[in-house]
Motif scaffolding. Structure first.
Motif, PDB file in Angstrom:
ATOM      1  N   VAL A 145       0.968  -1.187  -0.058  1.00  0.00           N
ATOM      2  CA  VAL A 145      -0.185   0.054   0.050  1.00  0.00           C
ATOM      3  C   VAL A 145       1.071   1.226   0.067  1.00  0.00           C
ATOM      4  CG1 VAL A 145      -1.810   1.429   1.369  1.00  0.00           C
ATOM      5  CG2 VAL A 145      -1.725  -1.340   1.187  1.00  0.00           C
ATOM      6  N   GLY A 146       0.565   2.358  -0.637  1.00  0.00           N
ATOM      7  CA  GLY A 146       1.273   3.500  -0.867  1.00  0.00           C
ATOM      8  C   GLY A 146       1.496   4.222   0.432  1.00  0.00           C
ATOM      9  N   VAL A 147       2.558   5.142   0.519  1.00  0.00           N
ATOM     10  CA  VAL A 147       2.705   5.721   1.933  1.00  0.00           C
ATOM     11  C   VAL A 147       1.802   6.924   2.241  1.00  0.00           C
ATOM     12  CG1 VAL A 147       4.083   7.391   0.577  1.00  0.00           C
ATOM     13  CG2 VAL A 147       4.621   7.073   2.976  1.00  0.00           C
ATOM     14  N   LEU A 148       1.150   7.472   1.346  1.00  0.00           N
ATOM     15  CA  LEU A 148      -0.022   8.251   1.818  1.00  0.00           C
ATOM     16  C   LEU A 148      -0.993   7.637   2.291  1.00  0.00           C
ATOM     17  CD1 LEU A 148       0.264  11.212  -1.054  1.00  0.00           C
ATOM     18  CD2 LEU A 148       1.379  11.332   1.373  1.00  0.00           C
ATOM     19  N   MET A 149      -1.629   6.582   1.615  1.00  0.00           N
ATOM     20  CA  MET A 149      -2.640   5.796   2.376  1.00  0.00           C
ATOM     21  C   MET A 149      -2.280   5.113   3.635  1.00  0.00           C
ATOM     22  SD  MET A 149      -5.791   4.485   2.159  1.00  0.00           S
ATOM     23  CE  MET A 149      -6.352   4.888   0.515  1.00  0.00           C
ATOM     24  N   ARG A 150      -1.094   4.707   3.958  1.00  0.00           N
ATOM     25  CA  ARG A 150      -0.689   4.102   4.942  1.00  0.00           C
ATOM     26  C   ARG A 150      -0.744   5.071   5.944  1.00  0.00           C
ATOM     27  NH1 ARG A 150       3.772   1.642   2.150  1.00  0.00           N
ATOM     28  NH2 ARG A 150       5.173   2.676   3.349  1.00  0.00           N
ATOM     29  N   GLY A 151      -0.187   6.319   5.663  1.00  0.00           N
ATOM     30  CA  GLY A 151      -0.275   7.389   6.763  1.00  0.00           C
ATOM     31  C   GLY A 151      -1.542   7.753   6.973  1.00  0.00           C
ATOM     32  N   ARG A 152      -2.531   7.744   6.163  1.00  0.00           N
ATOM     33  CA  ARG A 152      -4.011   8.107   6.396  1.00  0.00           C
ATOM     34  C   ARG A 152      -4.463   7.362   7.175  1.00  0.00           C
ATOM     35  NH1 ARG A 152      -8.204   8.059   1.263  1.00  0.00           N
ATOM     36  NH2 ARG A 152     -10.028   7.970   2.563  1.00  0.00           N
ATOM     37  N   MET A 153      -4.366   6.081   6.803  1.00  0.00           N
ATOM     38  CA  MET A 153      -5.117   4.992   7.540  1.00  0.00           C
ATOM     39  C   MET A 153      -4.836   4.986   9.218  1.00  0.00           C
ATOM     40  SD  MET A 153      -7.274   3.786   5.598  1.00  0.00           S
ATOM     41  CE  MET A 153      -8.078   2.386   6.684  1.00  0.00           C
ATOM     42  N   TRP A 154      -3.376   5.312   9.321  1.00  0.00           N
ATOM     43  CA  TRP A 154      -2.714   5.348  10.695  1.00  0.00           C
ATOM     44  C   TRP A 154      -3.537   6.480  11.380  1.00  0.00           C
ATOM     45  CZ3 TRP A 154      -0.657   8.427  14.194  1.00  0.00           C
ATOM     46  CH2 TRP A 154      -0.026   8.046  15.219  1.00  0.00           C
ATOM     47  N   LEU A 155      -3.434   7.520  10.716  1.00  0.00           N
ATOM     48  CA  LEU A 155      -4.076   8.926  11.366  1.00  0.00           C
ATOM     49  C   LEU A 155      -5.645   8.731  11.780  1.00  0.00           C
ATOM     50  CD1 LEU A 155      -2.474  11.576   9.310  1.00  0.00           C
ATOM     51  CD2 LEU A 155      -2.123  11.318  11.858  1.00  0.00           C
ATOM     52  N   MET A 156      -6.386   7.915  10.957  1.00  0.00           N
ATOM     53  CA  MET A 156      -7.924   7.510  11.288  1.00  0.00           C
ATOM     54  C   MET A 156      -8.055   6.610  12.469  1.00  0.00           C
ATOM     55  SD  MET A 156      -9.028   7.344   7.144  1.00  0.00           S
ATOM     56  CE  MET A 156     -10.836   7.371   7.357  1.00  0.00           C
ATOM     57  N   ALA A 157      -7.231   5.568  12.328  1.00  0.00           N
ATOM     58  CA  ALA A 157      -7.084   4.617  13.486  1.00  0.00           C
ATOM     59  C   ALA A 157      -7.037   5.324  14.733  1.00  0.00           C
ATOM     60  CB  ALA A 157      -6.120   3.368  13.343  1.00  0.00           C
ATOM     61  N   PHE A 158      -5.814   6.096  14.831  1.00  0.00           N
ATOM     62  CA  PHE A 158      -5.319   6.901  15.846  1.00  0.00           C
ATOM     63  C   PHE A 158      -6.735   7.880  16.367  1.00  0.00           C
ATOM     64  CE2 PHE A 158      -3.483  10.751  17.855  1.00  0.00           C
ATOM     65  CZ  PHE A 158      -2.781  10.119  18.828  1.00  0.00           C
ATOM     66  N   HIS A 159      -7.164   8.410  15.415  1.00  0.00           N
ATOM     67  CA  HIS A 159      -8.372   9.605  15.507  1.00  0.00           C
ATOM     68  C   HIS A 159      -9.662   8.543  16.449  1.00  0.00           C
ATOM     69  CE1 HIS A 159     -11.028  12.942  14.478  1.00  0.00           C
ATOM     70  NE2 HIS A 159     -11.992  11.929  14.850  1.00  0.00           N
ATOM     71  N   GLN A 160      -9.723   7.498  15.931  1.00  0.00           N
ATOM     72  CA  GLN A 160     -10.700   6.689  16.491  1.00  0.00           C
ATOM     73  C   GLN A 160     -10.235   5.734  17.846  1.00  0.00           C
ATOM     74  OE1 GLN A 160     -13.830   5.298  13.270  1.00  0.00           O
ATOM     75  NE2 GLN A 160     -11.996   4.977  12.536  1.00  0.00           N
TER      76      GLN A 160
END
Length: 415
Positions: free
Chosen positions: A311-326
């Motif tokens: 998975v691309g780096v921006l998607m990985r970063g995005r999913m990490w931030l979303m998981a952290f947010h929740q």
């Protein structure tokens, strides 16, 4: 850092105005965010009669359960969740996002134990209030605008908080308790904001992927830079080689269990005679363990396997931030989000209280800015950058500039 007093007054003025407008919405975000953190605690006891069954004898085949679910579901199921315990009903999922519903089949009796329609649940409404004020697209944009201004509020607030001459413990790191109510609530607002500012920026970053404008622009950036999911992740273009008979769901379940994937594991059903079985797992506590594997629906042969590193780096970063947010990285993350949400509510209430205590009758109490002050190029560049990243913030800022420009011209001239 030497503080510019005139700049401080100007930033305080706009921090004050933006905060006054934003605070009611920020309170809604903090309260609904706090409630949503207790989603599992609220839903588990209320849904237990649907999800839990009594294990009695041999279970019927998954293929048969799939047929039962297809006959009884509101929409044809597109996936099945692999049960992790013998006393769990088998969950068949239909639809996605707000249209998602789950039908549960008792694997021993073949009876439908119940159905959960996502949009009818209390927590779904809490999430919608948190993300769009129950107002659909318009509400989503209002929340995005408020979140954008929160970035500006944090940055301007940090500058206003910064001491003019020397550091002191009281008034900058802990509130002054014995110097009057107004100063106490002012300190409570400013100091709480200082302590949570970094984490709050991180949490806001985790919320923007859900927004209409910033979220859509981020997806475009992923597409342009090829840093999203690989094309084979969803399996839309993958095809099975048709044979006389398809594999039973039971055989695919066996293959899935052999993979030993952690977290919640799903089997996505083929779409049409050339579609594929797709196996994936959701494991927010360890995103690196997530995979997506596609199987030929006739031979059962593995067509392709995608790991999280694909998975691309921006998607990985995005999913990490979303998981952290929740708060999905474990109890520490959940507790941290709870503390931040409560601190945000306290900070907002303290700001309103401090304003009420200092406000004079028939006056807004807006901070005064010296007439000789002119905005420097550094501040202009900063606001332009913020406007480009957050277009709704930029649009609202442009409206404010236009109003500020024409306001003196519209005042009646003294005769």
């Amino acid at each position: 850092m030497e503080k510019n007093i005139k700049l401080n007054a100007w930033l305080w003025k706009w921090h004050f105005i933006a905060g006054l407008i934003s605070l009611p919405f920020i309170l809604i975000l903090s309260v609904t965010g706090t409630i949503y953190l207790f989603k599992a605690d609220y839903e588990v006891p209320r849904q237990q009669h649907i999800k839990k069954v009594v294990a009695t004898g041999e279970s019927i085949s998954f293929q048969k359960q799939w047929e039962i679910a297809t006959k009884n579901a509101i929409k044809k199921p597109n996936a099945m969740i692999i049960s992790t315990d013998t006393n769990q009903a088998t969950e068949f999922v239909s639809g996605r996002f707000s249209g998602k519903s789950s039908l549960f089949v008792n694997p021993y009796s073949g009876e439908v134990s119940g159905q959960i329609i996502g949009k009818n649940t209390f927590m779904f409404k809490v999430r919608k209030l948190h993300g769009e004020l129950l107002m659909g697209t318009v509400g989503t944009k209002i929340i995005e605008l408020i979140a954008s201004w929160m970035i500006a509020l944090i940055l301007t607030g940090l500058y206003v908080w910064w001491p003019v001459s020397g550091w002191r413990l009281k008034g900058f790191f802990i509130p002054r308790i014995k110097e009057g109510k107004r100063l106490f609530f002012r300190d409570l607002h400013a100091i709480t904001g200082f302590w949570i500012s970094g984490l709050l920026l991180l949490i806001l970053a985790g919320g923007f992927p859900w927004t209409d404008v910033v979220g859509a622009n981020f997806k475009k950036l992923q597409k342009i830079t090829n840093t999203g999911y690989p094309k084979t992740w969803q399996g839309h273009h993958l095809q099975s080689t048709p044979l006389e008979n398809t594999l039973t769901l039971d055989k695919i379940v066996l293959k899935t269990k052999d993979l030993g994937l952690p977290g919640q594991v799903s089997i996505h059903f083929p779409k049409g005679p050339k579609g594929v079985f797709s196996v994936s797992n959701i494991n927010p506590s360890n995103l690196n363990s997530q995979e997506k594997i596609h199987f030929d629906q006739y031979s059962g042969q593995q067509i392709i396997k995608n790991e999280w590193k694909d998975v691309g780096v921006l998607m990985r970063g995005r999913m990490w931030l979303m998981a952290f947010h929740q708060g999905e990285f474990g109890y520490w993350n959940w507790l941290l989000m709870l503390c931040i949400a409560i601190a945000l509510a306290i900070m907002s209430i303290a700001a309103i209280t401090s304003y009420i205590l200092r406000k004079q009758k028939k006056k807004w109490g807006t901070p005064k800015v010296p007439a000789s002050f002119k905005v420097g190029y550094g501040i202009i560049v900063l606001f332009i950058v913020l406007a480009l990243i957050f277009p709704l913030f930029g649009a609202s800022l442009l409206c404010i500039i236009i109003i500020e420009y024409f306001k003196p011209k519209l005042k009646p001239k003294n005769l």
